[in-house]
Structure formats: C-alpha cells, structure tokens
Design a protein around this motif. Sequence first.
Motif, PDB file in Angstrom:
ATOM      1  N   PHE A  38       0.835  -1.204   0.000  1.00  0.00           N
ATOM      2  CA  PHE A  38       0.000   0.000   0.000  1.00  0.00           C
ATOM      3  C   PHE A  38       0.872   1.257   0.000  1.00  0.00           C
ATOM      4  N   GLN A  39       1.588   1.430  -1.099  1.00  0.00           N
ATOM      5  CA  GLN A  39       2.476   2.575  -1.279  1.00  0.00           C
ATOM      6  C   GLN A  39       1.924   3.471  -2.391  1.00  0.00           C
ATOM      7  N   ARG A  40       1.852   4.761  -2.118  1.00  0.00           N
ATOM      8  CA  ARG A  40       1.406   5.724  -3.109  1.00  0.00           C
ATOM      9  C   ARG A  40       2.565   6.128  -3.997  1.00  0.00           C
ATOM     10  N   GLY A  41       2.303   6.264  -5.273  1.00  0.00           N
ATOM     11  CA  GLY A  41       3.355   6.674  -6.195  1.00  0.00           C
ATOM     12  C   GLY A  41       2.798   6.833  -7.595  1.00  0.00           C
ATOM     13  N   ARG A  42       3.690   6.674  -8.578  1.00  0.00           N
ATOM     14  CA  ARG A  42       3.310   6.830  -9.981  1.00  0.00           C
ATOM     15  C   ARG A  42       3.666   5.572 -10.759  1.00  0.00           C
ATOM     16  N   LEU A  43       2.721   5.138 -11.578  1.00  0.00           N
ATOM     17  CA  LEU A  43       3.010   4.103 -12.566  1.00  0.00           C
ATOM     18  C   LEU A  43       3.497   4.823 -13.820  1.00  0.00           C
ATOM     19  N   VAL A  44       4.668   4.430 -14.306  1.00  0.00           N
ATOM     20  CA  VAL A  44       5.295   5.101 -15.444  1.00  0.00           C
ATOM     21  C   VAL A  44       5.447   4.087 -16.571  1.00  0.00           C
ATOM     22  N   ILE A  45       4.901   4.421 -17.732  1.00  0.00           N
ATOM     23  CA  ILE A  45       4.970   3.574 -18.921  1.00  0.00           C
ATOM     24  C   ILE A  45       5.832   4.282 -19.957  1.00  0.00           C
ATOM     25  N   THR A  46       6.920   3.637 -20.354  1.00  0.00           N
ATOM     26  CA  THR A  46       7.822   4.201 -21.372  1.00  0.00           C
ATOM     27  C   THR A  46       8.010   3.190 -22.492  1.00  0.00           C
ATOM     28  N   PRO A  47       8.302   3.645 -23.708  1.00  0.00           N
ATOM     29  CA  PRO A  47       8.516   2.713 -24.821  1.00  0.00           C
ATOM     30  C   PRO A  47       9.726   1.808 -24.568  1.00  0.00           C
ATOM     31  N   GLN A  48       9.594   0.558 -24.974  1.00  0.00           N
ATOM     32  CA  GLN A  48      10.701  -0.396 -24.928  1.00  0.00           C
ATOM     33  C   GLN A  48      11.283  -0.561 -23.527  1.00  0.00           C
ATOM     34  N   ALA A  49      10.420  -0.552 -22.517  1.00  0.00           N
ATOM     35  CA  ALA A  49      10.873  -0.761 -21.136  1.00  0.00           C
ATOM     36  C   ALA A  49       9.709  -1.326 -20.335  1.00  0.00           C
ATOM     37  N   VAL A  84      12.768   4.041  -7.515  1.00  0.00           N
ATOM     38  CA  VAL A  84      12.152   3.457  -8.709  1.00  0.00           C
ATOM     39  C   VAL A  84      12.151   1.940  -8.559  1.00  0.00           C
ATOM     40  N   ARG A  85      11.016   1.350  -8.798  1.00  0.00           N
ATOM     41  CA  ARG A  85      10.877  -0.093  -8.739  1.00  0.00           C
ATOM     42  C   ARG A  85      10.394  -0.597 -10.097  1.00  0.00           C
ATOM     43  N   GLN A  86      11.062  -1.587 -10.625  1.00  0.00           N
ATOM     44  CA  GLN A  86      10.665  -2.147 -11.917  1.00  0.00           C
ATOM     45  C   GLN A  86       9.627  -3.233 -11.696  1.00  0.00           C
ATOM     46  N   LEU A  87       8.528  -3.147 -12.430  1.00  0.00           N
ATOM     47  CA  LEU A  87       7.471  -4.137 -12.368  1.00  0.00           C
ATOM     48  C   LEU A  87       7.545  -5.040 -13.594  1.00  0.00           C
ATOM     49  N   ASP A  88       7.135  -6.273 -13.420  1.00  0.00           N
ATOM     50  CA  ASP A  88       7.150  -7.204 -14.548  1.00  0.00           C
ATOM     51  C   ASP A  88       5.904  -7.007 -15.398  1.00  0.00           C
ATOM     52  N   PRO A  89       6.048  -6.966 -16.714  1.00  0.00           N
ATOM     53  CA  PRO A  89       4.856  -6.979 -17.561  1.00  0.00           C
ATOM     54  C   PRO A  89       4.172  -8.328 -17.447  1.00  0.00           C
ATOM     55  N   GLY A  90       2.898  -8.374 -17.683  1.00  0.00           N
ATOM     56  CA  GLY A  90       2.176  -9.629 -17.578  1.00  0.00           C
ATOM     57  C   GLY A  90       0.731  -9.442 -17.991  1.00  0.00           C
ATOM     58  N   VAL A  91      -0.066 -10.436 -17.711  1.00  0.00           N
ATOM     59  CA  VAL A  91      -1.499 -10.382 -18.006  1.00  0.00           C
ATOM     60  C   VAL A  91      -2.239 -10.285 -16.682  1.00  0.00           C
ATOM     61  N   GLY A  92      -3.423  -9.734 -16.721  1.00  0.00           N
ATOM     62  CA  GLY A  92      -4.144  -9.569 -15.471  1.00  0.00           C
ATOM     63  C   GLY A  92      -5.618  -9.356 -15.679  1.00  0.00           C
ATOM     64  N   ARG A  93      -6.243  -8.834 -14.642  1.00  0.00           N
ATOM     65  CA  ARG A  93      -7.680  -8.561 -14.692  1.00  0.00           C
ATOM     66  C   ARG A  93      -7.976  -7.294 -13.897  1.00  0.00           C
ATOM     67  N   ALA A  94      -8.938  -6.540 -14.378  1.00  0.00           N
ATOM     68  CA  ALA A  94      -9.363  -5.303 -13.729  1.00  0.00           C
ATOM     69  C   ALA A  94     -10.814  -5.469 -13.301  1.00  0.00           C
ATOM     70  N   ASN A  95     -11.114  -5.158 -12.042  1.00  0.00           N
ATOM     71  CA  ASN A  95     -12.485  -5.392 -11.574  1.00  0.00           C
ATOM     72  C   ASN A  95     -13.438  -4.251 -11.924  1.00  0.00           C
ATOM     73  N   GLY A  96     -12.920  -3.048 -12.207  1.00  0.00           N
ATOM     74  CA  GLY A  96     -13.779  -1.941 -12.623  1.00  0.00           C
ATOM     75  C   GLY A  96     -14.796  -1.503 -11.583  1.00  0.00           C
TER      76      GLY A  96
END
Length: 332
Positions: free
Chosen positions: A245-256, A270-282
């Motif tokens: 439960f940490q507040r911050g920014r999700l940053v999307i950059t090309p080729q990363a 800065v923490r690197q997250l793994d790309p993957g598949v998921g689900r959004a509950n909306g």
Amino acid sequence: MITIFLSFFALSAALGLTLYAGLAAPGMAAYFGLVALPASLAGLATPAVWGSLLGLLAFEWLASSTRLTDLAWTLLHTLARPLAASLLASVGLDSLPRSVQWGGALAAFVIALLVQLTVLALRVAARTPAPSPHPWIITALQTFLAAALGILAFVYPEAAAVIAGLLILIPLPWAPRLGVLAYSALRAGFAALAQPGRTRTRWETGADRLPSSVRQAIEAHLGRRLGAVRSARITLARLGPHWLFQRGRLVITPQAPPLFARRRLFRPHVRQLDPGVGRANGELLLELLEIEAATPYALCVGPEAPPSAVILAAIEGKERYERKETPGADEG
C-alpha cells in the motif's frame, strides 16, 4: 473532573467505532438502571432515542453487506462520527468553564477521527481484497467494542480509557499503510461527490509532468533520457506476497517494463514491475488491478488515474524483459 474526561475520552473512541452502538448501549443500560448517565445525557435513556439508534445500527449492518454501500457508508461517517463525539463532549462538559468545554470538544473530535480513520482503512483493505478480516467480522467487532466502551465509560471510566487508548496506539506501527488506504478512499469519495458522473482522468503524458527528482531517478534507472512517457498516480497495493500500500506513480515508457516511482524519506525510488497479463475489476470508487507476472502485483486505481482497464492494456501490451536491478532501487 479527571473521571469526567476519562469517560468522554472512552465515549469518543466508541463513537469513532460506530456512532449508533456507542450511544444506544449506554442509553439502554441507563433505561434498565444499570448505568447512571450525567444529567446532560439523560435523554439517551429514552426508549425512543435508543430505539432509533438501534434501527440505524441495523441499517449500518445492512449497508456493510455489499462493497459499494459499505465504503459509501463508512466514508459518509468519517465526518459524522467525529462531529457527534465533539457535540456530545461539549454537551456533557457544559458545567465546566467554556475554555475547558471547547478543549474537550476538540479532543473528542480528534480521538473519534483517529479511530474512524483506522476503521475506514480496515474496511477498504477488506474490500481490496487484502490480509484483513472479513467485513462482517470488522462490523461485529466495531459494534461490540463500541457498545462495551459506551457502557464502561460510565461504570469503569479508567478501564474504558485504557481500552480507548489501545485502539489509538495499536494501529501506529501500520500507520503509513493505513493512512494510504484511508486517503485513497477519501479522495475517491470526494471526487464522486464533487463531480458525479465525471469521466476518469487520462494519462499524464510527457516527461515534464513528472517531478524533476522522479524524472532524474527514472532516467538513471533506464540509463537514458526520457522521451515519450505516460504516468498515472496509483497505489501499489501488493508485490508478491507483500501488501505494501504505497502511493506513487506508474510510469509507462517505450521499450521498457512498467515502473513504479515514489518518494521515500524525501528521496525518489524506482521499482521495476514485470509486464504480464491480469484482470481489472472496474469497481466504483476504488478499482483493483491484479497482474500475473514473474512477481505478481496488484494496483489500487482511484479517480486521479485512467480506468483500470486502460492501465491493464498498457501493461499487457509490453513484452517481457529481464528485471534490471540498479543501486537506489526501492527494496522495501
């Protein structure tokens, strides 16, 4: 005077748990001759008063049965419970000097607010989902503790004050996480009330939208200057088995891979997250986005970010990259 203050200290904590049980219990106890209430609060012993409070308590239990009504009810009472505690203290202390009466009312407001914010955070965690008791268990504990404190406040005020103090002190080790949960819910609720029907925020585009220190930390992590970049304010709820439960920014950059950047002790990490598949509950108010990756994680998405489905599409569109460890990356 000390006994009076201890009584209202405990009663304020009881009202922070739940307004209706905290008032109905001493009212019923006084009606059946088990508790002697101050003259200024004698009206609580009237069957019409505590009967109405029991009806509202039943409605509170009904509201806690579904996610949206549970969060909405708790959000609405974030101000109602502290205000009720403040009003009750000012009435109960009306025989004391005006300055003492105002000071007691302010203290009652703060005590009830601290307890209520913990309740709000726990209810949000239970609806995230997170390692929190089931919502009905939280509701039962709220009701029982509020009723017990409401009665003890006028029978054994010293013991009641100790219990009330524990309700404030015990959550302190988890205060940063609880604070993020409460803040996220309050922000979402305020946005829903201020601008009902408003469309969700879009991505913040461009490196210039990032704080300069965060931008520099990201560029150091990537080893290059930022070009096209999209970012959104989110909460990193879970990483692997850990609920952060940490507040911050999700940053999307090309080729990363996706990045999560936040300030920690006045320094950007800065923490690197793994790309993957998921689900959004909306879901309304707060959306949950869960990503299945090498290290799975979950994001809480509020009204200050694009819809969770949009964020999910950006994350799923990434190719898989090896994790890049850099000095200064957040290991927490």
